[in-house]
Design an enzyme around this catalytic site. Structure first.
Site, PDB file in Angstrom:
ATOM      1  N   HIS A 190      -6.323  -7.077  -0.810  1.00  0.00           N
ATOM      2  CA  HIS A 190      -6.479  -5.625  -1.006  1.00  0.00           C
ATOM      3  C   HIS A 190      -5.681  -5.150  -2.215  1.00  0.00           C
ATOM      4  O   HIS A 190      -4.637  -5.714  -2.536  1.00  0.00           O
ATOM      5  CB  HIS A 190      -6.021  -4.893   0.259  1.00  0.00           C
ATOM      6  CG  HIS A 190      -6.718  -5.374   1.497  1.00  0.00           C
ATOM      7  ND1 HIS A 190      -6.170  -6.341   2.324  1.00  0.00           N
ATOM      8  CD2 HIS A 190      -7.926  -5.059   2.004  1.00  0.00           C
ATOM      9  CE1 HIS A 190      -7.019  -6.589   3.309  1.00  0.00           C
ATOM     10  NE2 HIS A 190      -8.085  -5.823   3.138  1.00  0.00           N
ATOM     11  N   ASP A 194      -2.823 -10.282  -2.958  1.00  0.00           N
ATOM     12  CA  ASP A 194      -3.378  -9.915  -1.658  1.00  0.00           C
ATOM     13  C   ASP A 194      -4.867  -9.581  -1.860  1.00  0.00           C
ATOM     14  O   ASP A 194      -5.281  -9.215  -2.958  1.00  0.00           O
ATOM     15  CB  ASP A 194      -2.616  -8.683  -1.145  1.00  0.00           C
ATOM     16  CG  ASP A 194      -2.942  -8.346   0.293  1.00  0.00           C
ATOM     17  OD1 ASP A 194      -2.139  -8.707   1.173  1.00  0.00           O
ATOM     18  OD2 ASP A 194      -4.000  -7.721   0.542  1.00  0.00           O
ATOM     19  N   ASP A 217      -4.646 -13.038   2.754  1.00  0.00           N
ATOM     20  CA  ASP A 217      -5.957 -12.614   3.254  1.00  0.00           C
ATOM     21  C   ASP A 217      -7.151 -12.931   2.354  1.00  0.00           C
ATOM     22  O   ASP A 217      -8.280 -12.687   2.768  1.00  0.00           O
ATOM     23  CB  ASP A 217      -5.944 -11.131   3.685  1.00  0.00           C
ATOM     24  CG  ASP A 217      -5.139 -10.247   2.766  1.00  0.00           C
ATOM     25  OD1 ASP A 217      -4.792 -10.696   1.664  1.00  0.00           O
ATOM     26  OD2 ASP A 217      -4.857  -9.087   3.148  1.00  0.00           O
ATOM     27  N   HIS A 264       0.822  -1.221   0.000  1.00  0.00           N
ATOM     28  CA  HIS A 264       0.000   0.000   0.000  1.00  0.00           C
ATOM     29  C   HIS A 264       0.854   1.269   0.000  1.00  0.00           C
ATOM     30  O   HIS A 264       0.322   2.363  -0.081  1.00  0.00           O
ATOM     31  CB  HIS A 264      -0.938   0.015   1.213  1.00  0.00           C
ATOM     32  CG  HIS A 264      -1.979  -1.065   1.161  1.00  0.00           C
ATOM     33  ND1 HIS A 264      -2.823  -1.216   0.074  1.00  0.00           N
ATOM     34  CD2 HIS A 264      -2.312  -2.052   2.040  1.00  0.00           C
ATOM     35  CE1 HIS A 264      -3.630  -2.258   0.299  1.00  0.00           C
ATOM     36  NE2 HIS A 264      -3.333  -2.780   1.480  1.00  0.00           N
TER      37      HIS A 264
HETATM   38 ZN   LIG Z   1      -4.267  -7.290   2.405  1.00  0.00          ZN
END
Ligand SMILES: [Zn+2]
Length: 752
Positions: free
Chosen positions: A430, A428, A517, A394
């Site tokens: 996200h 991931d 995740d 991120h």
């Molecule tokens: Zn994540």
């Protein structure tokens, strides 16, 4: 410092430079080698199967890029052997351990490829075959050296038979069994010898010579010469460090200083331990200590003011305290806010990524781990894994957040991009907004992310499908946002799409941002992937056959983290090994191949890309290929150009361009044939050619003509035509250039 590195292509300036040094060594050490053969090395690296050998180049270089020696290894996956084409040191640097280090690398590589033996030629060490005393001494030293590994010449065959009367000093064929202790079977040895003589020495050994040599292999098993220089019990035949096959594992040894105790802070030290516990038991990983790398690697992907800020701010927070941003001033470069808590919001994207004394050193060490793993892959390792936290994906060029400070996978990709094209695959849950931001305007690093749709998933502001890259980078960012409910099967559909894009991009290296995740019951996700799904995902990615750096990102359900990571690697390693030793022409036919003849304007670019990606044609030739498409579009049948386009699930994977030859009754020329590298050696070329012949017949044609070059690089092309029933009609010497004649093939088409 000396290091041995694998060179993957000859396209990038850094590799070009290395390759020119390699060629120089060849020229100075082997005066008998033709300039054409020396020049063809780059081509062989780019098109590994062109000569029906996969070419692997290792160089030993000093810091600063000076090449001290190299080894060029050919891999024959169908028969299952490797052939050491060259091993040479720069002038005046014989020995010094470099030759030994390179030879050991070659043995390791051969062991990984699971071949039955490593072969190479050595000049004779017998006085009656080699009258020159100086040379004789050298040859003896060389054969003594190889004896240490148990490698000795084959005996009782006519391999040393001269090709032309009067040839002296014919080489022995040396066999290194790689410590496997298996007898050298006659049938296998015959195939090996045939492949070497026909492919490596194509044009030099007449067919009846090859036949004679092969039939001289009578003993079964083939006999190997007795030890001449050392005692057999002293030989060390096992391949050093089979560990090389293992995944290099670099764990952040300073991750646990970063421990945020706030309630609900799921990014905790136990994550690493849960994964490590599982991996260590498997025996598939080899621990490596993190090495230190300079800040410059970070500054190549993050803005200097941001890097300095993180360093300073973390240092200035009182011990044991954490600073969480709560105000997010709109970024104004000339006037960042003064107040520390507000300044943190100037660089941060959310309220749960604290600044504290331990965040910087932990994140900085994570970068070292990512780079250590990356360097290991640059050195030739297939898979390396940086098991790190805090995560990184991120973190953007000028901001941190989402538990991330430095973007480890972007830093790894940046490092690799100096040596070849890179794809980052972010799996991931996200969105990988960090690397998207960092490489958004670049076309040499492809960023792909599969993630929960930003309409409900963090980071909410990016990850939409329409974000495709900008400027030169347009088309080099692929977002695959998925709905809230996704199971393993649905996920794999998305992953297959991502992989197709990566295949099209054809990178040299792959970075996997491994988030765990997507797993069922992850506290930050909504999907339901099970352990078996992670294994299948690993398989799909490993089957790409690319050198891979895996970097740990998210994944917070500590109960299943280890199991899911282990399953992912099981799949990845298995598929990567299968790829390495896979047959050149798999038995399985390509299903779903379709043909069409009509051309559209989109085909102009598609043909250009396809022809480019084969790496086989010059810029001028590529232009010609494209012009033919344009002419067809403008003039239709009167252009005289017809096409057969082969597609696999909507993707152009090969084509031919052909047409009637003016002033003939029923003769056709096949002007052009190209097959995407991913589909080469899988019978696609043959199918396209067959379809083309069918169309020619339908159009009233009776003879098909095709021409190609006489040069060594085109040996496999010529072999291909011959396999498809084409006969060589004539050779026009020096047609293209001095020594480069044109070969014309034809085939009589039988009307049914
Ligand atoms: Zn994540």
């Amino acid at each position: 410092m000396l290091r041995i590195r694998r060179i993957y292509d000859d396209v990038l300036p850094i590799n070009k430079e290395i390759l020119s040094q390699v060629k120089e060594i060849l020229r100075s050490r082997f005066t008998a080698v033709s300039e054409e053969e020396i020049e063809s090395i780059g081509e062989k690296l780019r098109n590994p199967f062109k000569q029906r050998f996969r070419t692997i180049l290792y160089v030993a270089e000093k810091l600063g890029g000076r090449v001290l020696g190299f080894a060029l290894l050919l891999h024959e996956p169908e028969i299952g052997f490797t052939y050491l084409d060259w091993i040479a040191m720069a002038t005046g640097r014989s020995g010094g351990g470099i030759g030994g280090a390179l030879y050991e690398k070659v043995r390791q590589e051969s062991a990984i490829l699971k071949v039955k033996g490593l072969f190479f030629e050595c000049l004779p060490d017998e006085e009656n075959f080699c009258p020159d005393p100086g040379l004789l001494k050298e040859n003896r030293a060389r054969l003594r050296f190889y004896e240490q590994y148990g490698a000795r010449p084959l005996v009782n065959t006519s391999y040393e038979m001269s090709v032309n009367p009067g040839d002296t000093c014919m080489p022995h064929l040396v066999y290194d069994g790689l410590g496997q202790d298996a007898p050298l079977k006659r049938s296998f040895a015959r195939k090996v010898v045939q492949a070497i003589l026909e492919r490596k020495y194509s044009g030099l050994c007449p067919p009846d010579y090859v036949k004679k040599v092969i039939s001289s292999f009578v003993d079964d098993p083939v006999q190997i010469r007795k030890f001449r220089y050392i005692k057999p019990e002293v030989a060390h035949a096992e391949v050093e460090s089979r560990a090389y096959e293992q995944v290099a594992l670099v764990v952040n040894d300073r991750h646990d200083i970063h421990h945020v105790h706030e309630r609900g802070y799921v990014e905790s030290p136990v994550r690493i331990r849960s994964i490590l516990n599982k991996l260590e038991k498997s025996g598939l990983f080899a621990h490596m200590k993190p090495q230190q790398f300079p800040d410059q690697h970070i500054q190549q992907v993050h803005a200097p003011d941001f890097v300095n800020y993180l360093k300073r701010a973390c240092r200035d927070v009182p011990e044991g305290k954490s600073l969480f941003p709560y105000v997010f001033p709109i970024r104004n470069k000339t006037r960042p806010p003064k107040e520390p808590s507000v300044l943190s919001g100037y660089y941060c994207i959310d309220t749960f990524t604290p600044i504290n004394q331990n965040a910087y050193p932990a994140a900085r060490r994570g970068v070292d781990c990512a780079l250590t793993a990356t360097r290991e892959v640059l050195n030739g390792r297939r898979i390396a894994y940086a098991l790190v936290r805090p995560p990184g994906h991120h973190a953007e060029r000028r901001s941190f957040g989402g538990f991330c400070y430095f973007n480890n996978n972007a830093i790894a990709a940046q490092y690799l991009s100096g040596y070849g094209k890179v794809a980052i695959l972010d799996i991931d849950y996200h969105h990988g907004n960090g690397q998207q931001d960092i490489f958004y305007r670049r076309s040499d690093v492809l960023t792909v992310s599969i993630h929960g749709h930003p309409r409900f998933a963090y980071p909410y502001f990016s990850g939409f499908e329409e974000e495709k890259g900008d400027g030169e980078g347009e088309g080099f960012n692929l977002n695959i946002p998925l709905p809230e409910k996704v199971n393993g099967e649905k996920y794999r559909k998305a992953l297959e799409r991502a992989i197709t894009r990566i295949e099209q991009f054809n990178p040299t290296f792959l970075v996997v941002a491994l988030g765990l995740d997507p797993a069922k019951d992850d506290p930050t996700g909504t999907w339901s992937l099970q352990a078996k799904d992670f294994e299948k995902n690993g398989q799909l990615i490993g089957a790409l056959g690319l050198p891979i750096v895996v970097i740990q990102e998210g994944g917070y359900r500590t109960r299943t983290l280890g199991l899911n990571a282990m399953n992912f690697f099981n799949g990845l390693i298995k598929a990567a090994q299968e790829w390495a030793s896979r047959k050149q022409r798999p038995k399985n036919k390509i299903h779903g191949l379709t043909f069409r003849q009509d051309i559209s304007y989109e085909d102009i670019e598609r043909v250009r890309k396809l022809v480019e990606i084969t790496g086989f044609f010059t810029g001028a030739e590529i232009d010609v290929a494209v012009e033919l498409v344009q002419e067809r579009l403008e003039k239709g049948d009167s252009s005289g150009y017809y096409f057969v386009m082969a597609e696999h699930y909507g993707r152009l994977i090969g084509y031919t361009c052909y047409g009637p030859i003016p002033c003939t009754e029923s003769s056709y020329d096949i002007y052009w044939i190209a097959v995407h590298p991913d589909y080469q050696g899988r019978g696609v070329g043959r199918q396209i050619l067959k379809e083309t012949e069918h169309k020619i017949k339908t159009g009233g044609g009776l003879r098909a003509y095709v021409d190609t070059s006489q040069r060594v690089q085109y040996a496999s092309t010529r072999a291909f035509y011959e396999r498809c029933g084409y006969l060589m009609e004539s050779l026009l010497p020096d047609f293209y250039a001095q020594g480069d004649g044109k070969v014309i093939y034809s085939k009589q088409l039988v009307r049914k």
